[in-house]
Design a protein around this motif. Sequence first.
Motif, PDB file in Angstrom:
ATOM      1  N   THR A  43      20.657   5.964  41.767  1.00  0.00           N
ATOM      2  CA  THR A  43      21.886   6.094  40.967  1.00  0.00           C
ATOM      3  C   THR A  43      21.948   7.413  40.200  1.00  0.00           C
ATOM      4  OG1 THR A  43      21.005   5.048  38.952  1.00  0.00           O
ATOM      5  CG2 THR A  43      21.953   3.573  40.643  1.00  0.00           C
ATOM      6  N   ILE A  44      20.823   8.122  40.140  1.00  0.00           N
ATOM      7  CA  ILE A  44      20.770   9.342  39.330  1.00  0.00           C
ATOM      8  C   ILE A  44      21.767  10.405  39.795  1.00  0.00           C
ATOM      9  CG2 ILE A  44      19.304  11.297  38.641  1.00  0.00           C
ATOM     10  CD1 ILE A  44      17.010   9.279  38.293  1.00  0.00           C
ATOM     11  N   PRO A  45      21.894  10.700  41.094  1.00  0.00           N
ATOM     12  CA  PRO A  45      22.895  11.705  41.492  1.00  0.00           C
ATOM     13  C   PRO A  45      24.316  11.338  41.072  1.00  0.00           C
ATOM     14  CG  PRO A  45      21.325  11.381  43.270  1.00  0.00           C
ATOM     15  CD  PRO A  45      21.048  10.308  42.232  1.00  0.00           C
ATOM     16  N   ASP A  46      24.670  10.059  41.121  1.00  0.00           N
ATOM     17  CA  ASP A  46      26.003   9.636  40.672  1.00  0.00           C
ATOM     18  C   ASP A  46      26.166   9.842  39.170  1.00  0.00           C
ATOM     19  OD1 ASP A  46      26.744   8.892  43.236  1.00  0.00           O
ATOM     20  OD2 ASP A  46      26.133   6.802  42.957  1.00  0.00           O
ATOM     21  N   ARG A  47      25.125   9.545  38.420  1.00  0.00           N
ATOM     22  CA  ARG A  47      25.156   9.755  36.968  1.00  0.00           C
ATOM     23  C   ARG A  47      25.320  11.241  36.652  1.00  0.00           C
ATOM     24  NH1 ARG A  47      26.692   9.032  32.163  1.00  0.00           N
ATOM     25  NH2 ARG A  47      25.150   9.277  30.523  1.00  0.00           N
ATOM     26  N   ILE A  48      24.608  12.080  37.380  1.00  0.00           N
ATOM     27  CA  ILE A  48      24.723  13.528  37.199  1.00  0.00           C
ATOM     28  C   ILE A  48      26.140  13.988  37.510  1.00  0.00           C
ATOM     29  CG2 ILE A  48      24.003  15.765  38.161  1.00  0.00           C
ATOM     30  CD1 ILE A  48      21.145  14.512  38.360  1.00  0.00           C
ATOM     31  N   SER A  49      26.719  13.464  38.552  1.00  0.00           N
ATOM     32  CA  SER A  49      28.096  13.815  38.923  1.00  0.00           C
ATOM     33  C   SER A  49      29.076  13.453  37.806  1.00  0.00           C
ATOM     34  CB  SER A  49      28.481  13.105  40.220  1.00  0.00           C
ATOM     35  OG  SER A  49      29.791  13.408  40.584  1.00  0.00           O
ATOM     36  N   GLU A  50      28.891  12.276  37.190  1.00  0.00           N
ATOM     37  CA  GLU A  50      29.737  11.861  36.061  1.00  0.00           C
ATOM     38  C   GLU A  50      29.638  12.859  34.914  1.00  0.00           C
ATOM     39  OE1 GLU A  50      28.482   8.007  34.743  1.00  0.00           O
ATOM     40  OE2 GLU A  50      28.803   7.085  36.712  1.00  0.00           O
ATOM     41  N   LEU A  51      28.415  13.270  34.617  1.00  0.00           N
ATOM     42  CA  LEU A  51      28.201  14.205  33.513  1.00  0.00           C
ATOM     43  C   LEU A  51      28.777  15.582  33.823  1.00  0.00           C
ATOM     44  CD1 LEU A  51      24.573  13.145  32.540  1.00  0.00           C
ATOM     45  CD2 LEU A  51      26.696  12.610  31.313  1.00  0.00           C
ATOM     46  N   GLU A  52      28.678  16.001  35.081  1.00  0.00           N
ATOM     47  CA  GLU A  52      29.261  17.286  35.480  1.00  0.00           C
ATOM     48  C   GLU A  52      30.771  17.277  35.309  1.00  0.00           C
ATOM     49  OE1 GLU A  52      27.639  17.595  39.422  1.00  0.00           O
ATOM     50  OE2 GLU A  52      25.959  18.860  38.746  1.00  0.00           O
ATOM     51  N   LYS A  53      31.394  16.145  35.596  1.00  0.00           N
ATOM     52  CA  LYS A  53      32.838  16.021  35.397  1.00  0.00           C
ATOM     53  C   LYS A  53      33.187  16.149  33.914  1.00  0.00           C
ATOM     54  CE  LYS A  53      33.662  13.289  39.521  1.00  0.00           C
ATOM     55  NZ  LYS A  53      33.873  11.960  40.085  1.00  0.00           N
ATOM     56  N   LEU A  54      32.378  15.528  33.061  1.00  0.00           N
ATOM     57  CA  LEU A  54      32.588  15.650  31.611  1.00  0.00           C
ATOM     58  C   LEU A  54      32.442  17.102  31.152  1.00  0.00           C
ATOM     59  CD1 LEU A  54      30.725  12.546  30.130  1.00  0.00           C
ATOM     60  CD2 LEU A  54      33.163  13.035  29.985  1.00  0.00           C
ATOM     61  N   ILE A  55      31.442  17.783  31.705  1.00  0.00           N
ATOM     62  CA  ILE A  55      31.264  19.195  31.370  1.00  0.00           C
ATOM     63  C   ILE A  55      32.497  19.993  31.764  1.00  0.00           C
ATOM     64  CG2 ILE A  55      30.016  21.309  32.011  1.00  0.00           C
ATOM     65  CD1 ILE A  55      27.442  19.652  31.992  1.00  0.00           C
ATOM     66  N   ASN A  56      33.025  19.727  32.952  1.00  0.00           N
ATOM     67  CA  ASN A  56      34.221  20.442  33.414  1.00  0.00           C
ATOM     68  C   ASN A  56      35.412  20.214  32.492  1.00  0.00           C
ATOM     69  OD1 ASN A  56      32.875  21.574  35.603  1.00  0.00           O
ATOM     70  ND2 ASN A  56      33.468  19.924  36.984  1.00  0.00           N
ATOM     71  N   VAL A  57      35.584  18.983  32.034  1.00  0.00           N
ATOM     72  CA  VAL A  57      36.673  18.668  31.104  1.00  0.00           C
ATOM     73  C   VAL A  57      36.483  19.453  29.806  1.00  0.00           C
ATOM     74  CG1 VAL A  57      37.642  16.840  29.645  1.00  0.00           C
ATOM     75  CG2 VAL A  57      37.195  16.391  32.072  1.00  0.00           C
ATOM     76  N   LYS A  58      35.253  19.438  29.309  1.00  0.00           N
ATOM     77  CA  LYS A  58      34.983  20.131  28.045  1.00  0.00           C
ATOM     78  C   LYS A  58      35.116  21.650  28.206  1.00  0.00           C
ATOM     79  CE  LYS A  58      32.442  16.460  25.882  1.00  0.00           C
ATOM     80  NZ  LYS A  58      33.504  16.142  24.937  1.00  0.00           N
ATOM     81  N   GLN A  59      34.759  22.180  29.359  1.00  0.00           N
ATOM     82  CA  GLN A  59      34.939  23.613  29.602  1.00  0.00           C
ATOM     83  C   GLN A  59      36.424  23.976  29.658  1.00  0.00           C
ATOM     84  OE1 GLN A  59      32.457  24.058  33.124  1.00  0.00           O
ATOM     85  NE2 GLN A  59      30.907  25.145  31.912  1.00  0.00           N
TER      86      GLN A  59
END
Length: 104
Positions: A43-59
């Motif tokens: 599940t870790i790659p999916d969790r990382i993908s979720e966090l990357e999306k959050l980073i993109n929103v914040k950027q």
Amino acid sequence: MDEYFSYDERLGIPIPSFKVDWDQFSKKIQQSILFQWEKIRGTIPDRISELEKLINVKQDQLSDEENFIKSCELNSQISELASIINDLWLWYRTNQDISEKVHM
């Protein structure tokens, strides 16, 4: 299996948490733990993908932000998310050799 893992709020996944040394577990328990870890690890790659999306929103928010203090807060949040991603990758890679034992 809950007794062998504890949920890490920061990472958003359960991580191994043993009260005794690995060698003190029976082979059957070791295999069960490894099997459970393999499922969590998957599940870790999916969790990382979720966090990357959050980073993109914040950027995106940061690129439009004119308030210096708010910009600093967004930068701090992005940095923390990136740190979590780094830690997740460490868990994913560090335990890869252990997870391979499940298939032996």
